[in-house]
Design a protein around this motif. Sequence first.
Motif, PDB file in Angstrom:
ATOM      1  N   GLY A 182       0.821  -1.211   0.000  1.00  0.00           N
ATOM      2  CA  GLY A 182       0.000   0.000   0.000  1.00  0.00           C
ATOM      3  C   GLY A 182       0.854   1.260   0.000  1.00  0.00           C
ATOM      4  O   GLY A 182       0.646   2.172  -0.805  1.00  0.00           O
ATOM      5  N   PRO A 183       1.865   1.327   0.900  1.00  0.00           N
ATOM      6  CA  PRO A 183       2.738   2.518   0.913  1.00  0.00           C
ATOM      7  C   PRO A 183       3.825   2.419  -0.157  1.00  0.00           C
ATOM      8  O   PRO A 183       5.009   2.255   0.147  1.00  0.00           O
ATOM      9  CB  PRO A 183       3.311   2.532   2.326  1.00  0.00           C
ATOM     10  N   HIS A 184       3.379   2.479  -1.416  1.00  0.00           N
ATOM     11  CA  HIS A 184       4.329   2.386  -2.553  1.00  0.00           C
ATOM     12  C   HIS A 184       4.702   3.770  -3.032  1.00  0.00           C
ATOM     13  O   HIS A 184       5.776   4.013  -3.540  1.00  0.00           O
ATOM     14  CB  HIS A 184       3.655   1.579  -3.668  1.00  0.00           C
ATOM     15  N   ALA A 185       3.751   4.700  -2.891  1.00  0.00           N
ATOM     16  CA  ALA A 185       3.965   6.118  -3.229  1.00  0.00           C
ATOM     17  C   ALA A 185       2.848   6.889  -2.528  1.00  0.00           C
ATOM     18  O   ALA A 185       1.938   6.299  -1.968  1.00  0.00           O
ATOM     19  CB  ALA A 185       3.895   6.328  -4.739  1.00  0.00           C
ATOM     20  N   VAL A 186       2.957   8.246  -2.556  1.00  0.00           N
ATOM     21  CA  VAL A 186       1.916   9.073  -1.915  1.00  0.00           C
ATOM     22  C   VAL A 186       1.022   9.639  -3.019  1.00  0.00           C
ATOM     23  O   VAL A 186       1.536  10.314  -3.925  1.00  0.00           O
ATOM     24  CB  VAL A 186       2.548  10.226  -1.113  1.00  0.00           C
ATOM     25  N   PRO A 187      -0.275   9.338  -3.001  1.00  0.00           N
ATOM     26  CA  PRO A 187      -1.153   9.858  -4.061  1.00  0.00           C
ATOM     27  C   PRO A 187      -1.261  11.379  -3.977  1.00  0.00           C
ATOM     28  O   PRO A 187      -1.072  11.970  -2.900  1.00  0.00           O
ATOM     29  CB  PRO A 187      -2.494   9.184  -3.777  1.00  0.00           C
ATOM     30  N   ILE A 219       7.088  -1.641   1.899  1.00  0.00           N
ATOM     31  CA  ILE A 219       6.999  -0.176   1.851  1.00  0.00           C
ATOM     32  C   ILE A 219       8.183   0.371   1.069  1.00  0.00           C
ATOM     33  O   ILE A 219       9.282  -0.210   1.113  1.00  0.00           O
ATOM     34  CB  ILE A 219       6.953   0.425   3.286  1.00  0.00           C
ATOM     35  N   PHE A 220       7.961   1.440   0.309  1.00  0.00           N
ATOM     36  CA  PHE A 220       9.025   2.057  -0.492  1.00  0.00           C
ATOM     37  C   PHE A 220       9.700   3.142   0.353  1.00  0.00           C
ATOM     38  O   PHE A 220       9.206   4.261   0.441  1.00  0.00           O
ATOM     39  CB  PHE A 220       8.429   2.649  -1.763  1.00  0.00           C
ATOM     40  N   GLY A 224      11.459  11.371  -0.796  1.00  0.00           N
ATOM     41  CA  GLY A 224      10.271  11.835  -1.535  1.00  0.00           C
ATOM     42  C   GLY A 224       9.160  10.825  -1.540  1.00  0.00           C
ATOM     43  O   GLY A 224       8.129  11.024  -2.176  1.00  0.00           O
ATOM     44  N   VAL A 225       9.380   9.668  -0.843  1.00  0.00           N
ATOM     45  CA  VAL A 225       8.300   8.661  -0.762  1.00  0.00           C
ATOM     46  C   VAL A 225       7.987   8.457   0.721  1.00  0.00           C
ATOM     47  O   VAL A 225       7.246   9.259   1.298  1.00  0.00           O
ATOM     48  CB  VAL A 225       8.670   7.361  -1.488  1.00  0.00           C
ATOM     49  N   PHE A 226       8.627   7.459   1.385  1.00  0.00           N
ATOM     50  CA  PHE A 226       8.394   7.297   2.829  1.00  0.00           C
ATOM     51  C   PHE A 226       9.727   7.315   3.572  1.00  0.00           C
ATOM     52  O   PHE A 226      10.701   6.714   3.128  1.00  0.00           O
ATOM     53  CB  PHE A 226       7.614   5.999   3.101  1.00  0.00           C
ATOM     54  N   THR A 227       9.717   8.001   4.713  1.00  0.00           N
ATOM     55  CA  THR A 227      10.955   8.141   5.507  1.00  0.00           C
ATOM     56  C   THR A 227      11.241   6.844   6.258  1.00  0.00           C
ATOM     57  O   THR A 227      10.400   5.941   6.324  1.00  0.00           O
ATOM     58  CB  THR A 227      10.775   9.264   6.559  1.00  0.00           C
TER      59      THR A 227
END
Length: 420
Positions: A182-187, A219-220, A224-227
């Motif tokens: 699910g946390p692959h990128a931020v929509p 998780i990515f 710029g994606v997830f810390t």
Amino acid sequence: MNHDKLITNIGQLILPKRSSQALKGETMKHLTVKEDAAIAISDGKVSWIGSSQEAQQIHAEGRIDARGLLVSPGLVDPHTHLVHGGSREKEMTLKQQGVPYLEILKQGGGILSTVEATRQASEDELYQKASFHVERMISHGTTTIEAKSGYGLNTDTELKQLRVTQLLKETYPINLVSTFLGPHAVPQSFKGNEDAFLDSMTLLLDTIKEQDLAEYTDIFCETGVFTLEQSRRFMEASLEKGFGVKIHADEIDPLGGTELAAELGAASADHLVAASDEGIKQLSESDTVAVLLPGTTFYLGKETYARARNLIDSGASVALATDFNPGSCVTENLQLIMSFAALKLKMTPEEIWNAVTVNAAHAIGKDDVAGSLEIGDPADIVVWEATNYHYIPYHYGVNHTRIVMKSGQILWERKEGNAL
Ligand SMILES: O=C(O)CC1=NCN=C1
Ligand SMILES: [Zn+2]
């Protein structure tokens, strides 16, 4: 005993060592290869292994003459983004102009453009497309596949992707492992509100567990994606809910995802191109498998590859995968990845075969049913158009399979005289 099938006249039979944990460091260098061998199958499982000479005393309903060719376990691909809509060939021009992957993503392209296509596609359209790719993977010798979600980035579409993977499991007799990414990128709708988006994906975990839609989460962890902290939070929540965890770690920037994976006991840490010396050290002291994706590095036109030699020589366990996805590695061919592992990661043929069988199986919790051919194991077998195990990584970019079997059933066979 009367066996169902007997494969005789095998030039080389690859028998990776089954063990309770992935092969690490030095042990990756060893590969058992039985010359002039034969293997029998009963009720879909390996029922006998011996020499061609001994095979003369073996009775079987059906016989396959391997004509002196190479035989191995079915390949295991532990990292794919199999279920997705659309394609991103139009991004090639941007890549050729040197626009970085994360810049394309920032401009709303990349993963986010696949998200658009996946949201638009019906469940059946996603299923038809994924089926096509599964069949191509099977024809290339892969009989165990991990498939991630991650192109929905909203509840409905993430669950739609995961349901498609379940349907594929019911349709194809291969091993399919499902991962919630699910946390692959931020929509776009959550830009600047990443924590709220992550919370919404974390809330999905209960539903996914109740409906048994995934064994792992991923998780990515990237600039710029997830810390790193957001990754830790999501992975800890996943562990609490009984999922195995994976992480796209240190692909582009060294955020420390590799260290986090080792600390939390992740099943695997994937990419690792920018993994630090400390991360490699911690990985080598853990049971976390390093899943390397050299096809992605190649496809993104990067010069620096994951430090496979440092990882193996420091005692870590390494697996290989295609990272099949519409934007950063568009290939179902794990044999090509074996060639990149030789050419770019400087892995030996023995290490490469261990990395696409036993170690890849450990990375997705399938080491009990895939990646080796011991008595009682499912007869997931590939007969190759090659006479020795060095040949597959050596001759790249083509498909070398002649016969692909899952549990003793032929799923794919090269047509006689068809050299394509
Ligand atoms: O670009 C994609 O669609 C897949 C990907 N996720 C993280 N790295 C590559
Ligand atoms: Zn990936």
